[in-house]
Design a protein around this motif. Structure first.
Motif, PDB file in Angstrom:
ATOM      1  N   ARG A  99     -20.524  52.478 148.091  1.00  0.00           N
ATOM      2  CA  ARG A  99     -20.326  53.820 147.523  1.00  0.00           C
ATOM      3  C   ARG A  99     -21.612  54.327 146.877  1.00  0.00           C
ATOM      4  O   ARG A  99     -22.379  53.548 146.318  1.00  0.00           O
ATOM      5  CB  ARG A  99     -19.208  53.783 146.462  1.00  0.00           C
ATOM      6  CG  ARG A  99     -17.888  53.163 146.917  1.00  0.00           C
ATOM      7  CD  ARG A  99     -17.108  54.081 147.832  1.00  0.00           C
ATOM      8  NE  ARG A  99     -17.384  53.776 149.229  1.00  0.00           N
ATOM      9  CZ  ARG A  99     -16.850  54.445 150.270  1.00  0.00           C
ATOM     10  NH1 ARG A  99     -16.026  55.442 150.068  1.00  0.00           N
ATOM     11  NH2 ARG A  99     -17.153  54.103 151.498  1.00  0.00           N
ATOM     12  N   MET A 100     -21.809  55.635 146.910  1.00  0.00           N
ATOM     13  CA  MET A 100     -22.976  56.247 146.258  1.00  0.00           C
ATOM     14  C   MET A 100     -23.113  55.803 144.799  1.00  0.00           C
ATOM     15  O   MET A 100     -24.205  55.503 144.332  1.00  0.00           O
ATOM     16  CB  MET A 100     -22.834  57.779 146.271  1.00  0.00           C
ATOM     17  CG  MET A 100     -22.807  58.407 147.638  1.00  0.00           C
ATOM     18  SD  MET A 100     -24.456  58.628 148.310  1.00  0.00           S
ATOM     19  CE  MET A 100     -25.022  60.018 147.332  1.00  0.00           C
ATOM     20  N   GLY A 101     -21.973  55.767 144.105  1.00  0.00           N
ATOM     21  CA  GLY A 101     -22.002  55.427 142.676  1.00  0.00           C
ATOM     22  C   GLY A 101     -22.549  54.032 142.425  1.00  0.00           C
ATOM     23  O   GLY A 101     -23.255  53.808 141.444  1.00  0.00           O
ATOM     24  N   TRP A 102     -22.229  53.111 143.348  1.00  0.00           N
ATOM     25  CA  TRP A 102     -22.751  51.743 143.185  1.00  0.00           C
ATOM     26  C   TRP A 102     -24.285  51.771 143.232  1.00  0.00           C
ATOM     27  O   TRP A 102     -24.964  51.110 142.445  1.00  0.00           O
ATOM     28  CB  TRP A 102     -22.277  50.815 144.309  1.00  0.00           C
ATOM     29  CG  TRP A 102     -20.805  50.645 144.476  1.00  0.00           C
ATOM     30  CD1 TRP A 102     -19.806  51.251 143.777  1.00  0.00           C
ATOM     31  CD2 TRP A 102     -20.166  49.775 145.436  1.00  0.00           C
ATOM     32  NE1 TRP A 102     -18.596  50.819 144.238  1.00  0.00           N
ATOM     33  CE2 TRP A 102     -18.772  49.928 145.249  1.00  0.00           C
ATOM     34  CE3 TRP A 102     -20.625  48.898 146.423  1.00  0.00           C
ATOM     35  CZ2 TRP A 102     -17.847  49.227 146.017  1.00  0.00           C
ATOM     36  CZ3 TRP A 102     -19.710  48.198 147.185  1.00  0.00           C
ATOM     37  CH2 TRP A 102     -18.327  48.361 146.987  1.00  0.00           C
ATOM     38  N   MET A 103     -24.803  52.505 144.198  1.00  0.00           N
ATOM     39  CA  MET A 103     -26.254  52.536 144.404  1.00  0.00           C
ATOM     40  C   MET A 103     -26.969  53.185 143.219  1.00  0.00           C
ATOM     41  O   MET A 103     -28.026  52.745 142.792  1.00  0.00           O
ATOM     42  CB  MET A 103     -26.585  53.329 145.676  1.00  0.00           C
ATOM     43  CG  MET A 103     -25.950  52.778 146.928  1.00  0.00           C
ATOM     44  SD  MET A 103     -26.636  51.159 147.318  1.00  0.00           S
ATOM     45  CE  MET A 103     -25.456  50.595 148.523  1.00  0.00           C
ATOM     46  N   LYS A 104     -26.354  54.256 142.707  1.00  0.00           N
ATOM     47  CA  LYS A 104     -26.991  54.991 141.606  1.00  0.00           C
ATOM     48  C   LYS A 104     -27.114  54.147 140.349  1.00  0.00           C
ATOM     49  O   LYS A 104     -27.933  54.426 139.487  1.00  0.00           O
ATOM     50  CB  LYS A 104     -26.177  56.255 141.279  1.00  0.00           C
ATOM     51  CG  LYS A 104     -26.375  57.359 142.280  1.00  0.00           C
ATOM     52  CD  LYS A 104     -25.688  58.619 141.799  1.00  0.00           C
ATOM     53  CE  LYS A 104     -25.808  59.711 142.849  1.00  0.00           C
ATOM     54  NZ  LYS A 104     -24.773  60.740 142.656  1.00  0.00           N
TER      55      LYS A 104
END
Ligand code: AQP
Length: 333
Positions: free
Chosen positions: A100-105
């Motif tokens: 997920r995008m949130g994990w990467m951020k």
């Protein structure tokens, strides 16, 4: 048998941090004989930031030489460069669709490297941890030796495996164990005890490079920042003294001992006495490696053959795992 995977980027400039935090453990795990060991020059990771093409090629060969000079035997371990095994990038695409995008951020390395200019960072730099998860899981690796700075990326690798298994209702990808062990899992800058020793630090005096000669090593250690007190007599006395602790950790790791084991020998010594001891030890341990690296890089064709053979062996493991992944996802192949 349990399987080990780890990698280093061929982005130029190998440091004592790479040696003590990663390479020394790689060699120990190979020699223990308990694991199947797979080691990779992660060139696809390196290009997440700009790499001059000719330098990238030279750096990949130099890194291969570092692996072998430090004790990785390409017969015992599988040694290759990532680009030669396309399954890494293929599985990474699947993981791009799982993570997920949130994990990467939330990744601190992303925040540090992209900094304030995130809009202008490459998409590959943002997705770096998904490719790293693929590197590990394409071999169903169970153990990953790394330095402390990679801990968060390994947690993300576990999250990717858990989510994939859950989403598709399978028990396919293993939940990987990080192996962050030894006395120097986080080698700090010689100029600033709060920053990790890094090849991208603008100050060359902040790090020991694997190619430094004896004079350079001795001079950098002599000039290393410390407080004015002599070394404490017990390991506990290092707690609030990051620079002293860093030098003692390096001394212990280089001599294959724990901090507790070296304290009787060095405790109470002033830095004027301890630093030359450390410099001698570092020169002793590092100069045979740099000499062997120079010998090996003189024959690039031989290095290329070794890496090509390693890649063939790696693909024998990776190809069926990718095939099975495609089937699980429902991709026709
Ligand atoms: N200072 C360090 N202490 C302990 N381990 C370290 N490693 C790197 N620096 C230290 C470990 O080396 C392995 C390879 O890491 P990499 O290829 O990701 O290299 P890096 O971390 O990018 O190296 P630098 O010097 O830190 O480069 P920049 O400054 O560009 O980020 C990993 O296992 C890592 O933990």
């Amino acid at each position: 048998t349990p399987r080990v995977f780890s990698g280093i980027q061929p982005s130029g400039g190998l440091t004592l941090g790479n040696y003590l935090g990663a390479m020394k453990r790689f060699v120990q795990m190979q020699d223990e004989g308990r694991f199947e060991t797979i080691y990779c020059m992660v060139d696809l990771h390196a290009i997440t930031v700009w790499q001059d093409p000719a330098a990238l090629t030279a750096n990949t060969r130099e890194l291969a030489a570092f692996f072998m000079a430090a004790g990785i035997d390409p017969e015992k371990s599988i040694l290759f460069n990532q680009a030669r095994v396309p399954e890494h990038a293929q599985l990474a695409w699947i993981f791009n669709c799982v993570a997920r995008m949130g994990w990467m951020k939330r990744m601190t390395q992303w925040k540090d490297k992209a900094g304030k200019n995130a809009e202008n960072a490459s998409l590959g730099l943002f997705g770096y941890p998904a490719l790293m998860a693929a590197d590990i899981l394409i071999y169903h690796a169970t153990h990953v030796p790394v330095g402390d700075d990679q801990k968060q990326h390994l947690e993300l690798t576990r999250d990717v495996a858990i989510k994939f298994n859950h989403d598709f209702g399978v028990d396919f990808f293993p939940i990987t164990e990080p192996v962050i062990e030894g006395e120097a899992t986080r080698v700090m800058s010689l100029r600033d005890g709060s920053k990790k020793m890094s090849k991208s630090d603008p100050s060359d005096a902040s790090r020991i490079n694997m190619g430094d000669d004896a004079d350079a090593i001795a001079q950098k250690i002599r000039k290393a920042r410390t407080d004015p007190e002599p070394l404490p007599s017990e390991a506990e006395g290092l707690a609030e003294r990051p620079e002293a602790k860093n030098l003692v950790s390096i001394y212990a790791a280089l001599s294959d001992r724990t901090i507790a084991e070296v304290m009787p020998e060095i405790g109470g010594k002033p830095f004027s006495e301890f630093k030359p001891m450390l410099a001698d030890l570092a020169v002793d341990k590092l100069s045979p490696i740099s000499a062997e690296m120079r010998r090996l890089t003189a024959d690039p064709a031989e290095i290329d053959r070794t890496l090509a053979r390693g890649a063939e062996r790696a693909r024998e493991i990776a190809a069926p795992i990718l095939q099975r992944t495609y089937e699980i996802v429902g991709l026709l192949t």
